[in-house]
Design an enzyme around this catalytic site. Structure first.
Site, short mmCIF file in Angstrom:
data_model
loop_
_atom_site.label_atom_id
_atom_site.label_comp_id
_atom_site.label_asym_id
_atom_site.label_seq_id
_atom_site.Cartn_x
_atom_site.Cartn_y
_atom_site.Cartn_z
N GLY A 249 67.79 -7.86 -0.77
CA GLY A 249 67.15 -7.41 0.29
C GLY A 249 67.44 -8.52 1.27
N ARG A 294 74.18 -7.60 -0.40
CA ARG A 294 74.60 -7.67 1.07
C ARG A 294 74.77 -9.12 1.15
NH1 ARG A 294 73.39 -4.07 4.78
NH2 ARG A 294 71.52 -3.33 3.53
N TYR A 335 73.09 4.93 9.45
CA TYR A 335 71.74 4.00 9.81
C TYR A 335 71.81 3.58 11.30
CZ TYR A 335 72.33 3.13 4.67
OH TYR A 335 72.66 3.13 3.16
N CYS A 362 86.72 14.31 11.66
CA CYS A 362 86.57 15.56 12.71
C CYS A 362 84.99 15.60 12.87
CB CYS A 362 87.06 16.53 12.00
SG CYS A 362 87.51 18.06 12.99
N GLU A 363 84.38 14.58 13.49
CA GLU A 363 82.92 14.63 13.68
C GLU A 363 82.59 13.73 14.65
OE1 GLU A 363 79.58 15.43 11.29
OE2 GLU A 363 81.64 15.18 10.17
C1 LIG Z 1 66.80 -2.36 -6.82
C2 LIG Z 1 67.73 -2.92 -5.60
N1 LIG Z 1 68.04 -4.06 -5.86
C3 LIG Z 1 68.99 -4.87 -5.26
C4 LIG Z 1 69.56 -4.24 -4.16
C5 LIG Z 1 70.36 -5.11 -3.21
O1 LIG Z 1 69.92 -5.31 -1.90
P1 LIG Z 1 70.62 -6.25 -0.81
O2 LIG Z 1 72.00 -5.49 -0.78
O3 LIG Z 1 70.05 -5.84 0.38
O4 LIG Z 1 70.62 -7.42 -1.27
C6 LIG Z 1 69.15 -2.88 -3.69
C7 LIG Z 1 69.36 -2.46 -2.50
O5 LIG Z 1 68.76 -2.50 -1.48
C8 LIG Z 1 68.12 -2.40 -4.68
O6 LIG Z 1 67.75 -1.03 -4.51
N1 LIG Z 2 73.20 1.07 1.68
C1 LIG Z 2 72.32 0.49 2.48
C2 LIG Z 2 71.17 -0.23 1.78
C3 LIG Z 2 70.58 0.30 0.71
C4 LIG Z 2 70.70 -0.45 -0.59
C5 LIG Z 2 70.40 -0.06 -1.89
N2 LIG Z 2 69.07 0.09 -2.06
C6 LIG Z 2 73.09 -0.28 3.85
O1 LIG Z 2 74.10 -0.05 3.90
O2 LIG Z 2 72.65 -0.68 4.38
#
Ligand SMILES: Cc1ncc(COP(=O)(O)O)c(C=O)c1O
Ligand SMILES: N[C@@H](CCCC[NH3+])C(=O)O
Length: 444
Positions: A249, A294, A335, A362-363
């Site tokens: 996160g 991320r 998002y 196409c959106e």
């Molecule tokens: C259980 C869990 N762990 C790790 C992550 C990785 O999160 P982030 O990519 O925000 O570090 C996520 C996605 O949000 C998740 O759902």
């Molecule tokens: N996929 C999402 C976040 C959720 C990550 C997985 N729990 C994003 O692009 O920001």
């Protein structure tokens, strides 16, 4: 556009990443193209490993492969000493095929199928993060049938409302599809049940409060709630948690308004909170695991597009269309995520117009960026969109039967293909025309 990692503008006025001129990358691989800055990925891995090593606590940093799951990335995570978080048989298969050690793989997910559980047990996976009571029973039954014992963590929701970038990315609250809630007693019940299962070894708990978080308070509050829970479990069930996994996160900078902390600051806050709140319960300090996705790969990725058509609506806006869009980056449509861009073949030219970057699907919602300042753009120009390393390739689709782009890793002037561009034959590879339909005469 903010230049991340090794990105820079070279003497020719072209964007260069990892020492590779993007005009040359276009000539070699075509567009759209995901370009990953390998040095920056490795730097992020090391920032986590170093910060945890400095804390003096036992730890594992598990790369959340959902952010970008390809075999080359699994190799890098392994080389850098990380563990790996997978959430499906596909991510597990990718990791195993890349030679990632199974005992450092953690299996997540709110609906693991019997097939996935068997596959992971057969591989000798390090740990399951059990999400609910149905899974607890299923995992015990399958492990018993195979006469194996498996480590588990219980995923809990600590009741923390994280400031994620979108409601879909917040997961620590009571009303979540994930995990056992601490507040309503189901987490306590889960500990009781798990401790009584012969083939499961309960290592501890897991809490992931959300994604793209810029402050430490949510993590510290989650640690406090988990420590409080650990105290109750110790007192009433005589069970101690050896591991506390605080999920991922940790935020990154997509645009100017984003204010992420340094990796070391997030880690110091978490480890500090663990020392503070767990010292109070008179237990040995647990090992701390985290799962960044991320923040390991996000800012290392840049997507390169070729500009095609444009359309000016006088007094309204100019649309500039590129050869990709929501198929390779669904995040703006999903998002309303914001990105920065740069005209990569004329990067030194002054911006003279405000345009909106449209995809080719196409959106109407297939817009990559609303209102970005650019030099006058023409067909054939190259547009670079920064910070696309996470949740782009991994969330890409074949909508409109558009082939998914290639992925290259760049470093020290060298580029290596890590995922081939999909071909037309890849697109129809799984299609079948049943004989009954094939036999129908074509009506005119
Ligand atoms: C259980 C869990 N762990 C790790 C992550 C990785 O999160 P982030 O990519 O925000 O570090 C996520 C996605 O949000 C998740 O759902
Ligand atoms: N996929 C999402 C976040 C959720 C990550 C997985 N729990 C994003 O692009 O920001």
């Amino acid at each position: 556009m903010y230049l991340h990692g090794t990105s820079r503008i070279n003497d020719a006025g072209h964007l260069e990443i990892g020492g590779c001129d993007v005009t040359e990358l276009k000539a070699e691989y075509g567009t759209p193209l995901y370009i990953m800055d390998e040095q920056l990925i490795r730097r992020r891995c090391r920032e986590y490993m170093d910060a945890f090593a400095a804390s003096g606590l036992g730890f594992q940093v598990a790369y959340a492969s959902k952010a970008f799951s390809v075999m080359a990335m699994c190799r890098i995570a392994d080389e850098e000493g990380l563990s790996l978080d997978v959430v499906s048989d596909g991510e597990l298969y990718t990791a195993l095929q890349a030679g990632f050690p199974a005992d450092r793989i953690h299996f997540h997910g709110n609906n693991k199928t019997p097939f996935e559980i068997e596959m992971a047990l057969d591989a000798g996976i390090g740990c399951f993060v059990v999400d609910n009571f149905v899974e607890l029973e299923l995992l015990q039954a399958i492990a018993a049938s195979k006469h194996v014992n498996v480590n588990i963590l219980l995923r809990v929701t600590p009741g923390v409302e994280a400031h994620a970038h979108h409601a879909y990315a917040a997961t620590g609250q009571t009303d979540s599809k994930f995990g056992f809630d601490i507040g309503n007693g189901s987490a306590f019940e889960a500990v009781k049940q798990a401790s009584a299962k012969d083939n499961l070894t309960l290592l501890g708990v897991h809490s992931h409060i959300g994604s793209q978080i810029f402050e430490t308070e949510g993590f510290e509050m989650a640690v406090e709630r988990v420590a409080d829970f650990a105290r109750r479990v110790k007192e009433e069930l005589n069970t101690e948690f050896r591991v506390v996994n605080l999920g991922g996160g940790f935020g990154i900078r997509y645009t100017e308004g984003d204010t992420p902390l340094q990796v070391s600051e997030y880690v110091a806050a978490i480890t500090g909170a663990v020392k503070k709140y767990f010292a109070g319960i008179g237990a040995v300090l647990p090992e701390i695991w985290v799962e960044p996705g991320r923040s390991i790969v996000g800012d290392a990725g840049t997507t390169l597009y070729t500009v095609g058509t444009n359309k000016t609506i006088p007094g309204v806006r100019k649309y500039v269309a590129v050869d990709g869009g929501m198929g390779d980056n669904p995040r703006p449509a999903l998002y309303e995520s914001k990105y920065e861009a740069l005209l990569a073949n004329r990067a030194n030219e002054a911006s003279v117009e405000t345009v909106s970057i449209a995809g080719k699907c196409c959106e109407s919602g297939d817009m990559l960026i609303w209102d970005v300042e650019l030099p006058e753009t023409k067909s054939g120009d190259l547009l670079a969109v920064a910070c696309t390393g996470a949740y782009n390739y991994s969330m890409a689709s074949n909508y409109n039967r558009i082939a998914r782009p290639a992925v290259v890793f760049v470093q020290n002037g060298q580029s290596d293909l890590v995922v081939k561009r999909e071909s037309h034959s890849d697109l129809i590879a799984n299609d079948i025309i049943p004989a009954r339909i094939a036999k129908q005469p074509v009506t005119k």
